[in-house]
Design a protein around this motif. Structure first.
Motif, PDB file in Angstrom:
ATOM      1  N   GLU A  21      34.798  31.910  47.859  1.00 40.13           N
ATOM      2  CA  GLU A  21      34.166  33.061  47.203  1.00 40.13           C
ATOM      3  C   GLU A  21      33.736  34.104  48.239  1.00 40.13           C
ATOM      4  N   ASN A  22      33.170  33.642  49.346  1.00 45.17           N
ATOM      5  CA  ASN A  22      32.759  34.578  50.395  1.00 45.17           C
ATOM      6  C   ASN A  22      33.965  35.258  51.035  1.00 45.17           C
ATOM      7  N   LYS A  23      35.053  34.519  51.206  1.00 48.52           N
ATOM      8  CA  LYS A  23      36.275  35.118  51.761  1.00 48.52           C
ATOM      9  C   LYS A  23      36.796  36.215  50.837  1.00 48.52           C
ATOM     10  N   LEU A  24      36.815  35.939  49.532  1.00 52.56           N
ATOM     11  CA  LEU A  24      37.281  36.944  48.572  1.00 52.56           C
ATOM     12  C   LEU A  24      36.401  38.187  48.618  1.00 52.56           C
ATOM     13  N   GLN A  25      35.088  37.992  48.680  1.00 48.02           N
ATOM     14  CA  GLN A  25      34.175  39.136  48.745  1.00 48.02           C
ATOM     15  C   GLN A  25      34.356  39.909  50.050  1.00 48.02           C
ATOM     16  N   THR A  26      34.536  39.202  51.143  1.00 49.31           N
ATOM     17  CA  THR A  26      34.728  39.855  52.439  1.00 49.31           C
ATOM     18  C   THR A  26      36.015  40.664  52.442  1.00 49.31           C
ATOM     19  N   ILE A  27      37.060  40.147  51.819  1.00 42.18           N
ATOM     20  CA  ILE A  27      38.324  40.900  51.717  1.00 42.18           C
ATOM     21  C   ILE A  27      38.114  42.171  50.911  1.00 42.18           C
ATOM     22  N   CYS A  28      37.407  42.070  49.785  1.00 49.43           N
ATOM     23  CA  CYS A  28      37.112  43.268  48.983  1.00 49.43           C
ATOM     24  C   CYS A  28      36.368  44.310  49.813  1.00 49.43           C
ATOM     25  N   ASP A  29      35.297  43.862  50.472  1.00 56.76           N
ATOM     26  CA  ASP A  29      34.477  44.776  51.269  1.00 56.76           C
ATOM     27  C   ASP A  29      35.286  45.391  52.408  1.00 56.76           C
ATOM     28  N   PHE A  30      36.080  44.567  53.071  1.00 52.50           N
ATOM     29  CA  PHE A  30      36.885  45.031  54.203  1.00 52.50           C
ATOM     30  C   PHE A  30      37.893  46.091  53.758  1.00 52.50           C
ATOM     31  N   LEU A  31      38.665  45.797  52.717  1.00 53.44           N
ATOM     32  CA  LEU A  31      39.690  46.752  52.277  1.00 53.44           C
ATOM     33  C   LEU A  31      39.067  48.060  51.810  1.00 53.44           C
ATOM     34  N   GLU A  32      37.967  47.972  51.071  1.00 53.73           N
ATOM     35  CA  GLU A  32      37.312  49.181  50.569  1.00 53.73           C
ATOM     36  C   GLU A  32      36.773  50.029  51.716  1.00 53.73           C
ATOM     37  N   SER A  33      36.277  49.378  52.767  1.00 55.42           N
ATOM     38  CA  SER A  33      35.705  50.134  53.888  1.00 55.42           C
ATOM     39  C   SER A  33      36.771  50.679  54.835  1.00 55.42           C
ATOM     40  N   GLU A  34      37.898  50.000  54.956  1.00 53.35           N
ATOM     41  CA  GLU A  34      38.933  50.389  55.915  1.00 53.35           C
ATOM     42  C   GLU A  34      39.932  51.417  55.384  1.00 53.35           C
ATOM     43  N   ILE A  35      40.125  51.454  54.073  1.00 53.26           N
ATOM     44  CA  ILE A  35      41.130  52.354  53.505  1.00 53.26           C
ATOM     45  C   ILE A  35      40.403  53.356  52.613  1.00 53.26           C
ATOM     46  N   SER A  36      40.404  54.597  53.047  1.00 47.91           N
ATOM     47  CA  SER A  36      39.545  55.621  52.454  1.00 47.91           C
ATOM     48  C   SER A  36      39.774  55.831  50.961  1.00 47.91           C
ATOM     49  N   TYR A  37      40.980  55.611  50.483  1.00 53.05           N
ATOM     50  CA  TYR A  37      41.275  55.869  49.073  1.00 53.05           C
ATOM     51  C   TYR A  37      41.208  54.610  48.213  1.00 53.05           C
ATOM     52  N   TYR A  38      40.726  53.499  48.767  1.00 52.35           N
ATOM     53  CA  TYR A  38      40.459  52.286  47.983  1.00 52.35           C
ATOM     54  C   TYR A  38      39.002  52.388  47.512  1.00 52.35           C
ATOM     55  N   ASP A  39      38.802  52.866  46.298  1.00 50.29           N
ATOM     56  CA  ASP A  39      37.453  53.112  45.801  1.00 50.29           C
ATOM     57  C   ASP A  39      36.866  51.943  45.021  1.00 50.29           C
ATOM     58  N   TRP A  40      37.717  51.056  44.531  1.00 52.45           N
ATOM     59  CA  TRP A  40      37.266  49.835  43.855  1.00 52.45           C
ATOM     60  C   TRP A  40      38.291  48.768  44.192  1.00 52.45           C
ATOM     61  N   VAL A  41      37.814  47.631  44.692  1.00 51.29           N
ATOM     62  CA  VAL A  41      38.684  46.522  45.073  1.00 51.29           C
ATOM     63  C   VAL A  41      38.126  45.265  44.434  1.00 51.29           C
ATOM     64  N   GLY A  42      38.970  44.560  43.674  1.00 47.52           N
ATOM     65  CA  GLY A  42      38.473  43.356  43.030  1.00 47.52           C
ATOM     66  C   GLY A  42      39.555  42.340  42.739  1.00 47.52           C
ATOM     67  N   PHE A  43      39.092  41.152  42.399  1.00 41.73           N
ATOM     68  CA  PHE A  43      39.979  40.058  42.033  1.00 41.73           C
ATOM     69  C   PHE A  43      39.699  39.646  40.594  1.00 41.73           C
ATOM     70  N   TYR A  44      40.778  39.453  39.856  1.00 45.16           N
ATOM     71  CA  TYR A  44      40.705  38.852  38.527  1.00 45.16           C
ATOM     72  C   TYR A  44      41.504  37.561  38.580  1.00 45.16           C
ATOM     73  N   PHE A  45      40.987  36.521  37.910  1.00 45.42           N
ATOM     74  CA  PHE A  45      41.691  35.239  37.854  1.00 45.42           C
ATOM     75  C   PHE A  45      41.814  34.776  36.410  1.00 45.42           C
ATOM     76  N   LYS A  46      42.854  33.999  36.151  1.00 51.70           N
ATOM     77  CA  LYS A  46      43.045  33.429  34.828  1.00 51.70           C
ATOM     78  C   LYS A  46      41.794  32.647  34.461  1.00 51.70           C
ATOM     79  N   ASN A  47      41.321  32.845  33.223  1.00 52.56           N
ATOM     80  CA  ASN A  47      40.084  32.247  32.750  1.00 52.56           C
ATOM     81  C   ASN A  47      40.380  30.908  32.070  1.00 52.56           C
ATOM     82  N   GLY A  48      40.483  29.859  32.877  1.00 55.53           N
ATOM     83  CA  GLY A  48      40.767  28.527  32.345  1.00 55.53           C
ATOM     84  C   GLY A  48      42.096  28.489  31.615  1.00 55.53           C
ATOM     85  N   ASP A  49      42.089  27.947  30.403  1.00 50.54           N
ATOM     86  CA  ASP A  49      43.307  27.864  29.592  1.00 50.54           C
ATOM     87  C   ASP A  49      43.470  29.057  28.657  1.00 50.54           C
TER      88      ASP A  49
END
Length: 150
Positions: A21-49
């Motif tokens: 979970e921390n790795k996923l959050q760090t990736i979001c924060d990193f990409l949003e901060s490093e690429i000026s036009y990435y204004d929202w970065v997130g992960f969606y996952f399949k919700n169980g079945d």
């Protein structure tokens, strides 16, 4: 965009001792901060079945779209098609779920584990016509690396 440098930083995040979970959050924060036009970065996952996606880690403005049915919006379409989806101008999409009036373009790349689409990375930009092949290459790299730890 220096792909090699960005990929090296992604590798460092992936191999860290942090929780997934921390790795996923760090990736979001990193990409949003490093690429000026990435204004929202997130992960969606399949919700169980269920035939729906559930919002996981993200960086950017809050969204009411925490659950997205398969087939609805860009993310929902990627859950069904299993293919990258780049929208250079969201106003031209009939099946677009608006996350805010500022969003002008979106890119969604699926994450596969053992051949199954388990989720995706979703990037919104406040700039139209902004995503390139470099963005696709970077985000596919991120998803490939994540597939090894998910």
């Amino acid at each position: 965009m220096n792909l090699e440098n960005l990929q090296e930083k992604i590798d460092t995040i992936i191999i860290s001792n942090a929780s997934t979970e921390n790795k996923l959050q760090t990736i979001c924060d990193f990409l949003e901060s490093e690429i000026s036009y990435y204004d929202w970065v997130g992960f969606y996952f399949k919700n169980g079945d269920k035939n729906e996606l559930k919002l996981a880690q993200y960086t950017g403005e809050e969204t009411e779209h925490t659950i997205i049915p398969f087939g609805k919006g860009i993310c929902g379409q990627v859950a069904v098609s299993n293919e990258n989806f780049i929208v250079q101008d969201v106003s031209e999409q009939d099946n677009y779920i608006s996350c805010g009036w500022k969003v002008k373009s979106e890119i969604v790349i699926p994450i596969f584990v053992n051949g199954e689409n388990i989720g995706q990375i979703d990037i919104d930009s406040h700039t139209a016509n902004t995503f390139s092949e470099k963005d696709t290459a970077l985000l596919e790299y991120v998803c490939r690396k994540l597939s090894r730890i998910l």
